[in-house]
Motif scaffolding. Sequence first.
Motif, PDB file in Angstrom:
ATOM      1  N   LEU A   1       9.333  -2.869 -15.100  1.00 57.97           N
ATOM      2  CA  LEU A   1       9.023  -2.441 -13.760  1.00 57.97           C
ATOM      3  C   LEU A   1       8.471  -3.632 -13.355  1.00 57.97           C
ATOM      4  O   LEU A   1       7.111  -4.190 -13.773  1.00 57.97           O
ATOM      5  N   TYR A   2       8.838  -3.880 -12.089  1.00 58.76           N
ATOM      6  CA  TYR A   2       8.114  -5.172 -11.452  1.00 58.76           C
ATOM      7  C   TYR A   2       7.520  -4.743 -10.279  1.00 58.76           C
ATOM      8  O   TYR A   2       8.043  -3.588  -9.543  1.00 58.76           O
ATOM      9  N   SER A   3       6.306  -5.048  -9.915  1.00 59.56           N
ATOM     10  CA  SER A   3       5.705  -4.605  -8.808  1.00 59.56           C
ATOM     11  C   SER A   3       5.114  -5.854  -7.961  1.00 59.56           C
ATOM     12  O   SER A   3       4.645  -6.866  -8.782  1.00 59.56           O
ATOM     13  N   ARG A   4       4.826  -5.462  -6.630  1.00 61.01           N
ATOM     14  CA  ARG A   4       4.290  -6.573  -5.834  1.00 61.01           C
ATOM     15  C   ARG A   4       2.940  -5.812  -5.139  1.00 61.01           C
ATOM     16  O   ARG A   4       2.982  -4.697  -4.806  1.00 61.01           O
ATOM     17  N   GLU A   5       1.658  -6.330  -5.417  1.00 62.38           N
ATOM     18  CA  GLU A   5       0.253  -5.785  -4.960  1.00 62.38           C
ATOM     19  C   GLU A   5       0.075  -6.499  -3.910  1.00 62.38           C
ATOM     20  O   GLU A   5      -0.356  -7.679  -4.005  1.00 62.38           O
ATOM     21  N   THR A   6      -0.104  -5.732  -2.573  1.00 64.94           N
ATOM     22  CA  THR A   6      -0.656  -6.443  -1.380  1.00 64.94           C
ATOM     23  C   THR A   6      -2.048  -5.517  -1.483  1.00 64.94           C
ATOM     24  O   THR A   6      -2.250  -4.349  -1.245  1.00 64.94           O
ATOM     25  N   VAL A   7      -3.246  -6.379  -1.149  1.00 67.66           N
ATOM     26  CA  VAL A   7      -4.510  -5.825  -0.980  1.00 67.66           C
ATOM     27  C   VAL A   7      -5.227  -6.154   0.413  1.00 67.66           C
ATOM     28  O   VAL A   7      -5.128  -7.393   0.669  1.00 67.66           O
ATOM     29  N   PHE A   8      -5.655  -5.318   1.152  1.00 68.64           N
ATOM     30  CA  PHE A   8      -5.893  -5.496   2.500  1.00 68.64           C
ATOM     31  C   PHE A   8      -7.614  -4.957   2.411  1.00 68.64           C
ATOM     32  O   PHE A   8      -7.838  -3.686   2.222  1.00 68.64           O
ATOM     33  N   SER A   9      -8.457  -5.753   3.006  1.00 67.42           N
ATOM     34  CA  SER A   9      -9.835  -5.442   3.230  1.00 67.42           C
ATOM     35  C   SER A   9      -9.979  -5.069   4.718  1.00 67.42           C
ATOM     36  O   SER A   9      -9.794  -6.116   5.523  1.00 67.42           O
ATOM     37  N   GLU A  10     -10.516  -4.012   5.278  1.00 66.61           N
ATOM     38  CA  GLU A  10     -10.736  -3.827   6.755  1.00 66.61           C
ATOM     39  C   GLU A  10     -11.734  -4.631   7.163  1.00 66.61           C
ATOM     40  O   GLU A  10     -11.441  -5.054   8.374  1.00 66.61           O
ATOM     41  N   LYS A  11     -12.612  -5.007   6.255  1.00 62.10           N
ATOM     42  CA  LYS A  11     -13.688  -6.190   6.754  1.00 62.10           C
ATOM     43  C   LYS A  11     -13.365  -7.475   6.995  1.00 62.10           C
ATOM     44  O   LYS A  11     -13.510  -8.064   7.774  1.00 62.10           O
ATOM     45  N   ASN A  12     -12.498  -7.864   5.887  1.00 61.34           N
ATOM     46  CA  ASN A  12     -12.163  -9.316   5.621  1.00 61.34           C
ATOM     47  C   ASN A  12     -10.904  -9.686   5.706  1.00 61.34           C
ATOM     48  O   ASN A  12     -10.256 -10.623   5.609  1.00 61.34           O
ATOM     49  N   GLY A  13      -9.896  -8.477   6.114  1.00 61.97           N
ATOM     50  CA  GLY A  13      -8.509  -8.993   6.210  1.00 61.97           C
ATOM     51  C   GLY A  13      -7.833  -9.090   4.805  1.00 61.97           C
ATOM     52  O   GLY A  13      -8.344  -8.493   3.903  1.00 61.97           O
ATOM     53  N   PRO A  14      -6.680  -9.817   4.840  1.00 60.10           N
ATOM     54  CA  PRO A  14      -5.993  -9.875   3.505  1.00 60.10           C
ATOM     55  C   PRO A  14      -6.686 -10.319   2.250  1.00 60.10           C
ATOM     56  O   PRO A  14      -7.560 -11.454   2.293  1.00 60.10           O
ATOM     57  N   VAL A  15      -6.801  -9.655   1.066  1.00 65.48           N
ATOM     58  CA  VAL A  15      -7.525 -10.079  -0.115  1.00 65.48           C
ATOM     59  C   VAL A  15      -6.431 -10.599  -1.119  1.00 65.48           C
ATOM     60  O   VAL A  15      -6.991 -11.674  -1.764  1.00 65.48           O
ATOM     61  N   ARG A  16      -5.319 -10.059  -1.117  1.00 69.12           N
ATOM     62  CA  ARG A  16      -4.312 -10.655  -2.283  1.00 69.12           C
ATOM     63  C   ARG A  16      -2.919 -10.204  -2.152  1.00 69.12           C
ATOM     64  O   ARG A  16      -2.701  -9.096  -1.610  1.00 69.12           O
ATOM     65  N   ASP A  17      -2.107 -10.889  -2.637  1.00 71.28           N
ATOM     66  CA  ASP A  17      -0.800 -10.788  -2.605  1.00 71.28           C
ATOM     67  C   ASP A  17      -0.087 -11.169  -4.016  1.00 71.28           C
ATOM     68  O   ASP A  17      -0.012 -12.403  -4.354  1.00 71.28           O
ATOM     69  N   LYS A  18       0.052 -10.337  -5.132  1.00 71.52           N
ATOM     70  CA  LYS A  18       0.355 -10.722  -6.229  1.00 71.52           C
ATOM     71  C   LYS A  18       1.460  -9.968  -6.910  1.00 71.52           C
ATOM     72  O   LYS A  18       1.761  -8.638  -6.359  1.00 71.52           O
ATOM     73  N   THR A  19       2.150 -10.413  -7.823  1.00 67.87           N
ATOM     74  CA  THR A  19       3.303  -9.861  -8.356  1.00 67.87           C
ATOM     75  C   THR A  19       2.814  -9.668  -9.871  1.00 67.87           C
ATOM     76  O   THR A  19       2.390 -10.591 -10.423  1.00 67.87           O
ATOM     77  N   TYR A  20       3.475  -8.576 -10.717  1.00 66.23           N
ATOM     78  CA  TYR A  20       3.256  -8.310 -11.991  1.00 66.23           C
ATOM     79  C   TYR A  20       4.474  -7.644 -12.594  1.00 66.23           C
ATOM     80  O   TYR A  20       5.245  -7.096 -11.732  1.00 66.23           O
ATOM     81  N   CYS A  21       4.382  -7.363 -13.834  1.00 68.77           N
ATOM     82  CA  CYS A  21       5.437  -6.442 -14.433  1.00 68.77           C
ATOM     83  C   CYS A  21       4.835  -5.912 -15.908  1.00 68.77           C
ATOM     84  O   CYS A  21       4.144  -6.198 -16.368  1.00 68.77           O
TER      85      CYS A  21
END
Length: 231
Positions: free
Chosen positions: A191-211
């Motif tokens: 199972l491959y995943s891409r995770e994007t995390v967004f902070s309302e205060k600070n904008g984009p926090v991360r964009d990472k992939t894992y499996c």
Amino acid sequence: MNIQIDKDWWKDIFDEVYLQTDARSVCDESLTCQEVDFLEQALDLNSDQDVPILDMCGGQGRHALELAKRGFTNVTVLDYSEYLVGVGKKAAQAHDFDIHFIRGDARNTGLAGDAFQFVLVMGSSFGYFVNEAENKGVLNEAYRMLRPDGAALLDLPDRDYVLENFKAVSQHKANEDIEVRRTRSLKDEVLYSRETVFSEKNGPVRDKTYCTRLYSPEAISDLIYSAGFSA
Ligand SMILES: C[S@@+](CC[C@H](N)C(=O)[O-])C[C@H]1O[C@@H](n2cnc3c(N)ncnc32)[C@H](O)[C@@H]1O
């Protein structure tokens, strides 16, 4: 959709952001208590509270801390994440628990052989390598560290449940500020995943992939036996 991963993705994803994105499982004390209730029962832990236990890939040591709280005196946590090991050490100090936190790679821990009665791998921390020989390397190492009459316990995702409930995209609010979006694809039982995390205060926090590799009961049994374990 093809999600590309870096084979060493697991080396830097388990940080302070992870403790927010995955808080609903790894920072939920009542869930951890239920899991430790299960461990106590399944491994019949209460006959000896000095029994040496290794929490392999133990993160910030949530299971180890709960075991120490219940009176277990010989618990070690091994994890690769410097950040999580630091969080765990601080929590243990704050409670005056004598838990050994060690930073290391589960495939080659540097810990003594025949040293533990139980090796735990909790919280879906197994199957992070696309190359199955490396996953087997983790089991080989667990086997080497166990006493001859010891036992390992792996807590893995239920492959069939994951497949039946597969969502190519999911989204959740981790807290008031943080939104987590995951896109997924499946190939050859991984199972491959891409995770994007967004902070309302600070904008984009991360964009990472894992499996994570998914194992049927038969597939994981075969791998466990091939590492030397017996039922
Ligand atoms: C999903 S977290 C679960 C942590 C913990 N078992 C729990 O249930 O909260 C997976 C953990 O495995 C650790 N990990 C992954 N691969 C590892 C490796 N090769 N050696 C040591 N730790 C590893 C990560 O650093 C992370 O803390």
